[in-house]
Design an enzyme around this catalytic site. Structure first.
Site, PDB file in Angstrom:
ATOM      1  N   CYS A 175      13.272  10.715   7.937  1.00 14.39           N
ATOM      2  CA  CYS A 175      13.022  10.381   9.339  1.00 14.39           C
ATOM      3  C   CYS A 175      14.274  10.476  10.204  1.00 14.39           C
ATOM      4  CB  CYS A 175      12.400   8.988   9.440  1.00 14.39           C
ATOM      5  SG  CYS A 175      13.359   7.700   8.627  1.00 14.39           S
ATOM      6  N   LYS A 189       0.868  -1.182   0.000  1.00 11.40           N
ATOM      7  CA  LYS A 189       0.000   0.000   0.000  1.00 11.40           C
ATOM      8  C   LYS A 189       0.907   1.236   0.000  1.00 11.40           C
ATOM      9  CE  LYS A 189      -2.698   3.406   1.515  1.00 11.40           C
ATOM     10  NZ  LYS A 189      -2.147   4.761   1.770  1.00 11.40           N
ATOM     11  N   GLU A 238       8.875   1.392  11.479  1.00  7.90           N
ATOM     12  CA  GLU A 238       9.965   2.362  11.374  1.00  7.90           C
ATOM     13  C   GLU A 238       9.301   3.722  11.371  1.00  7.90           C
ATOM     14  OE1 GLU A 238      12.053   5.166  10.306  1.00  7.90           O
ATOM     15  OE2 GLU A 238      12.073   4.310   8.275  1.00  7.90           O
ATOM     16  N   THR A 295       4.993   8.294  13.961  1.00  5.15           N
ATOM     17  CA  THR A 295       4.756   7.584  15.213  1.00  5.15           C
ATOM     18  C   THR A 295       3.274   7.566  15.554  1.00  5.15           C
ATOM     19  OG1 THR A 295       6.969   8.083  16.051  1.00  5.15           O
ATOM     20  CG2 THR A 295       5.276   7.595  17.687  1.00  5.15           C
ATOM     21  N   GLY A 337       6.410   5.253   8.668  1.00  2.23           N
ATOM     22  CA  GLY A 337       5.638   6.485   8.683  1.00  2.23           C
ATOM     23  C   GLY A 337       5.731   7.164  10.036  1.00  2.23           C
ATOM     24  N   GLU A 352       8.896  16.518  15.353  1.00  4.60           N
ATOM     25  CA  GLU A 352       9.400  16.233  14.015  1.00  4.60           C
ATOM     26  C   GLU A 352       8.719  17.153  13.007  1.00  4.60           C
ATOM     27  OE1 GLU A 352      10.569  12.290  11.504  1.00  4.60           O
ATOM     28  OE2 GLU A 352       8.555  12.326  12.350  1.00  4.60           O
TER      29      GLU A 352
END
Length: 500
Positions: free
Chosen positions: A307, A199, A273, A253, A251, A404
């Site tokens: 990331c 996906k 991750e 958190t 993606g 982030e």
């Protein structure tokens, strides 16, 4: 700004985009979404629509899962020898290399990144990942065990372990490295003998769908690789599906926590991750010029949409002013432009949503009292471009330090060597990566041990390699990708004990 029209597309890319709405790959066939709906994917350099893509939803996910289950339980895939899987995966790597220019242009169009980087890094590395795991297909081994069985002292046994594929795997990948992140998951999953449903992110579905054509060209049996484009509801349906044995997600958190919650129904295996807010630590004894160049790359690579980006820059106080000014000057000199321009160093952010998020953080940082040595605002009047921004006069509690941002923004903080830097560097819910710059090798090793992060790069940044495991501490994720450790996520161990 240079016009997109100045960089003509390769004929295969033009044909791909002009060939009508892109379809889903399910059971070896390209099919419309069950609803018949499509959605637009955009060029972030202009905001223009590139093409329409099938809008997969829960019903389409269910169709793909059923196809993957048939291929795993009944199809030729389950009987295929490891060296046959090896040849198929190697062929995928070869086709990617042969079509690198095509994939690079499509990635640059859909994501906004430089076509030069997309071809030389994303596509080339994806090809390497497929070849690396092709080699592992014949090397997934169990072991013999010399059991003691103290409650059967006079009996003899032959005991061994098998490493078997998990089964049907749902793979959900992000928009910042669409092709590369797909390869990180597809290659080990397939090498181990699993079947998959990929996906892609709704912002960047195109190279994933083109990759589906590569799997068909390479000769993979129907249903082994299925691709369902769509939005978060498709990812949620895949994560919750009772006939999916494993989910691998890259993606945020926030979404990772939702994945865990959705997966609990059948306790499927989950690897994650997730986000990061990585420290990049510069000691006064570092090679100054190398540290400046590396520190700029730490937070500007892929437009800061990375990331592991080193967006908290800790600089020893004795060189803080000189170093941050040098970083700001270097950042202000990068060439900003569309990804199709091979000389572009900093492209647009991926979407309007991401542009709004990053510019919101810029406003918040300035409102909190931070000072921008360079940047701090939008660049240009069209597209989703943001100036590279270096903030100083920041405090640890500022949102630009703690959260982030996922854009070309760095916050610089001074530290005193006598007080140490590890506590401040570890003051984060994340623990994905870190950089350390120093000529003192003992100091480098000591600091590396003190940092709570899955990857620590010394006198470099973004020091990735396919053979090196990658993953996070704390809320940066579960499990590891790449290297031999990457296969652990896609195999399950069976113990066999035979009484002789």
């Amino acid at each position: 700004m240079t016009a997109i029209a100045d960089f003509p597309l390769a004929a295969p890319v033009q044909g791909f985009l002009a060939g009508g709405p892109k379809k889903l790959l399910i059971g070896g066939e390209w099919v419309d979404a069950a609803s018949g709906r499509t959605f637009a994917t955009h060029d972030p350099a202009t905001g223009n629509v590139l093409t329409e893509v099938a809008h997969g939803q829960a019903e389409d996910v269910d169709r793909a899962v059923r196809a993957a289950r048939r291929a795993f339980d009944e199809g030729p895939w389950v009987a295929m020898k490891p060296n046959e899987r090896e040849r198929l995966l190697w062929r995928v790597g070869d086709i990617l290399s042969e079509r690198a220019a095509e994939f690079g242009q499509l990635e640059a169009l859909d994501n906004g990144k430089s076509v030069a980087i997309a071809s030389a890094v994303d596509v080339a590395w994806a090809a390497d990942v497929f070849r690396y795991y092709a080699g592992w297909a014949t090397k997934i081994e169990g072991s013999t065990v010399n059991v003691s069985m103290p409650f059967a002292p006079d009996a003899q046994f032959h005991a061994y372990t098998l490493r078997e594929p998990v089964g049907v795997c749902g793979l959900i990948v992000p928009w910042n490295f669409p092709l590369l992140m797909a390869s990180w998951k597809l290659a080990p999953a397939l090498a181990a003998g699993n079947t998959v449903i990929l996906k892609p992110a709704e912002q960047t579905p195109l190279t994933a769908l083109l990759l589906g054509e590569v799997f068909q060209e390479a000769g993979f049996p129907p249903g082994v690789v299925n691709i369902v484009s769509g939005f978060g509801d498709a990812g949620a349906a895949l994560s919750a599906h009772e006939d999916v044995d494993k989910i691998a997600f890259t993606g945020s958190t926030e979404v990772g926590k939702k994945i865990v919650d959705a997966a609990k129904g059948n306790l499927k295996k989950v690897t994650l991750e997730l986000g990061g807010k990585s420290p990049n630590i510069v000691f006064a004894d570092a090679d100054f010029d190398a540290a400046v160049e590396g520190s700029v790359n730490a937070w500007l690579f892929n437009h800061g949409q990375c990331c592991v980006a080193g967006t908290r820059m800790f600089v020893e106080d004795s060189i803080f002013d000189e170093f941050t000014q040098a970083v700001a000057h270097a950042a202000s000199q990068v060439k900003i432009g569309p990804g199709l321009d091979p000389t572009t160093q900093l492209g647009p952010l991926v979407s309007q949503e991401q542009f709004d998020k990053v510019t919101g953080y810029l406003a918040a940082g300035l409102a909190d009292g931070a000072r921008a040595l360079t940047g701090g605002k939008r660049w240009g009047e069209t597209g989703y471009f943001v100036e590279p921004t270096v903030f100083v006069d920041v405090k640890p509690e500022f949102s630009i330090v703690q959260e982030e941002i996922f854009g070309p923004v760095v916050a610089a903080l001074p530290f005193n060597a006598a007080d140490g830097v590890a506590a401040a560097a570890n003051d984060s819910i994340y623990g994905l990566a870190a950089g350390i710059w120093t000529k003192d090798i003992s100091k480098a090793h000591r600091t590396a041990r003190q940092i709570k992060a899955g990857s620590v790069w010394i006198n470099q940044y973004n020091g990735f390699d396919t053979a090196m495991p990658f993953g996070g501490y704390k809320q940066s994720g579960w499990g590891r990708e790449l290297g031999a450790a990457g296969l652990d996520a896609y195999t399950i161990t069976k113990s066999v004990n035979i009484a002789l």
